[in-house]
Design a protein around this motif. Structure first.
Motif, PDB file in Angstrom:
ATOM      1  N   HIS A 131      35.327  54.552  42.956  1.00 50.92           N
ATOM      2  CA  HIS A 131      34.024  54.244  42.351  1.00 50.92           C
ATOM      3  C   HIS A 131      33.373  53.108  43.142  1.00 50.92           C
ATOM      4  N   ALA A 132      32.483  53.455  44.054  1.00 50.33           N
ATOM      5  CA  ALA A 132      31.916  52.502  45.018  1.00 50.33           C
ATOM      6  C   ALA A 132      31.276  51.259  44.394  1.00 50.33           C
ATOM      7  N   PRO A 133      30.538  51.362  43.279  1.00 51.14           N
ATOM      8  CA  PRO A 133      29.907  50.160  42.720  1.00 51.14           C
ATOM      9  C   PRO A 133      30.897  49.040  42.372  1.00 51.14           C
ATOM     10  N   THR A 134      32.136  49.397  42.069  1.00 52.60           N
ATOM     11  CA  THR A 134      33.108  48.360  41.718  1.00 52.60           C
ATOM     12  C   THR A 134      33.501  47.526  42.934  1.00 52.60           C
ATOM     13  N   TRP A 135      33.373  48.106  44.133  1.00 48.61           N
ATOM     14  CA  TRP A 135      33.637  47.347  45.360  1.00 48.61           C
ATOM     15  C   TRP A 135      32.562  46.291  45.571  1.00 48.61           C
ATOM     16  N   GLU A 136      31.314  46.612  45.275  1.00 45.88           N
ATOM     17  CA  GLU A 136      30.228  45.638  45.417  1.00 45.88           C
ATOM     18  C   GLU A 136      30.441  44.448  44.492  1.00 45.88           C
ATOM     19  N   SER A 137      31.058  44.672  43.339  1.00 43.48           N
ATOM     20  CA  SER A 137      31.318  43.585  42.396  1.00 43.48           C
ATOM     21  C   SER A 137      32.376  42.615  42.906  1.00 43.48           C
ATOM     22  N   VAL A 138      33.216  43.079  43.839  1.00 39.08           N
ATOM     23  CA  VAL A 138      34.242  42.199  44.400  1.00 39.08           C
ATOM     24  C   VAL A 138      33.600  40.955  45.005  1.00 39.08           C
ATOM     25  N   LYS A 139      32.523  41.150  45.740  1.00 38.77           N
ATOM     26  CA  LYS A 139      31.860  40.023  46.402  1.00 38.77           C
ATOM     27  C   LYS A 139      31.236  39.075  45.390  1.00 38.77           C
ATOM     28  N   PHE A 140      30.782  39.619  44.256  1.00 40.03           N
ATOM     29  CA  PHE A 140      30.270  38.755  43.184  1.00 40.03           C
ATOM     30  C   PHE A 140      31.368  37.837  42.674  1.00 40.03           C
ATOM     31  N   TRP A 141      32.551  38.406  42.409  1.00 37.02           N
ATOM     32  CA  TRP A 141      33.637  37.602  41.870  1.00 37.02           C
ATOM     33  C   TRP A 141      34.174  36.603  42.895  1.00 37.02           C
ATOM     34  N   VAL A 142      34.171  36.988  44.151  1.00 37.24           N
ATOM     35  CA  VAL A 142      34.564  36.036  45.197  1.00 37.24           C
ATOM     36  C   VAL A 142      33.630  34.835  45.185  1.00 37.24           C
ATOM     37  N   GLY A 143      32.329  35.099  45.102  1.00 37.20           N
ATOM     38  CA  GLY A 143      31.351  34.013  45.061  1.00 37.20           C
ATOM     39  C   GLY A 143      31.529  33.125  43.846  1.00 37.20           C
ATOM     40  N   GLU A 144      31.824  33.741  42.699  1.00 40.84           N
ATOM     41  CA  GLU A 144      32.041  32.973  41.474  1.00 40.84           C
ATOM     42  C   GLU A 144      33.256  32.054  41.610  1.00 40.84           C
TER      43      GLU A 144
END
Length: 217
Positions: A131-144
């Motif tokens: 599920h590709a959108p969940t990969w984009e969220s990885v960068k959000f959590w890294v930033g957090e």
């Protein structure tokens, strides 16, 4: 794995010291990570680790597989966060007891996440490789984590559901991203158990080395 809201202060949260000495090992532990009776008699350092990622990526399933060696195809949405623990034998023969906080991935729980990760020595950011959108969220959590978490928090990126036939996230891209940021990267499956123990063992060893350096705060 469903649960009620838990406060991180209750067990191993912000108000508590993050390096402790304890005895024993949890029950139903998988053989790849658990200690035998001899190891259970030895003391171990303790560390808080948090699981982050979108809802449905398999955070709860990974935690359950690692801590209890089982997989349930049906579980309720995690509300707030769930707590588990497991002892890992490290490369030098010592032990590290992981206090694992499994956070709810739904949007409405994101505001609560800093309560659980701000004092964690390690984090597993999980995405669903189908599920590709969940990969984009990885960068959000890294930033957090970089903005609000513990300085030098050790991060591991888990590509869960690697047993699927329908991959939507390029492994090469994910691996190169992790290598460029010095993150652990593991393709794993909570369903089959593939590489789940390896994921947490790699993180535990990295966390342990960071703990030996001392708290940067």
């Amino acid at each position: 794995m469903g649960c009620s809201v838990s406060k991180p202060e209750d067990t191993f949260g912000p108000a508590s010291a993050q390096v402790r000495i304890s005895q024993g090992v949890g029950s139903n532990a998988p053989a790849s990570s658990a200690l035998g009776s001899t190891g259970a008699e030895r003391a171990s350092l303790e560390s808080k680790v948090v699981l982050l990622g979108d809802s449905g990526v398999g955070k709860s399933s990974l935690a359950l597989r690692f801590c209890q060696g089982r997989f349930s195809p049906y579980h309720e949405v995690t509300i707030g966060a769930a707590f588990l623990q497991q002892i890992v034998r490290l490369k030098d023969g010592s032990q590290l007891k992981l206090h694992i906080w499994d956070t709810g991935g739904q949007e409405r729980f994101r505001a609560m996440a800093p309560l659980y990760y701000r004092d964690a020595w390690g984090a597993v950011i999980v995405y669903d490789c189908s599920h590709a959108p969940t990969w984009e969220s990885v960068k959000f959590w890294v930033g957090e984590l970089q903005a609000k978490g513990r300085p030098n928090c050790c991060m591991a990126i888990a590509a869960n559901k690697c047993d699927t036939q329908d991959w939507q996230v390029d492994s090469k891209e994910a691996r190169e991203y992790c290598e460029s940021n010095d993150f652990i990267f593991v393709e794993c499956s909570a369903k089959t158990g593939e590489n789940v123990g390896r994921l947490f063992e790699l993180l535990a060893n990295k966390v342990y080395q960071q703990m030996l350096k001392g708290d940067p705060r």
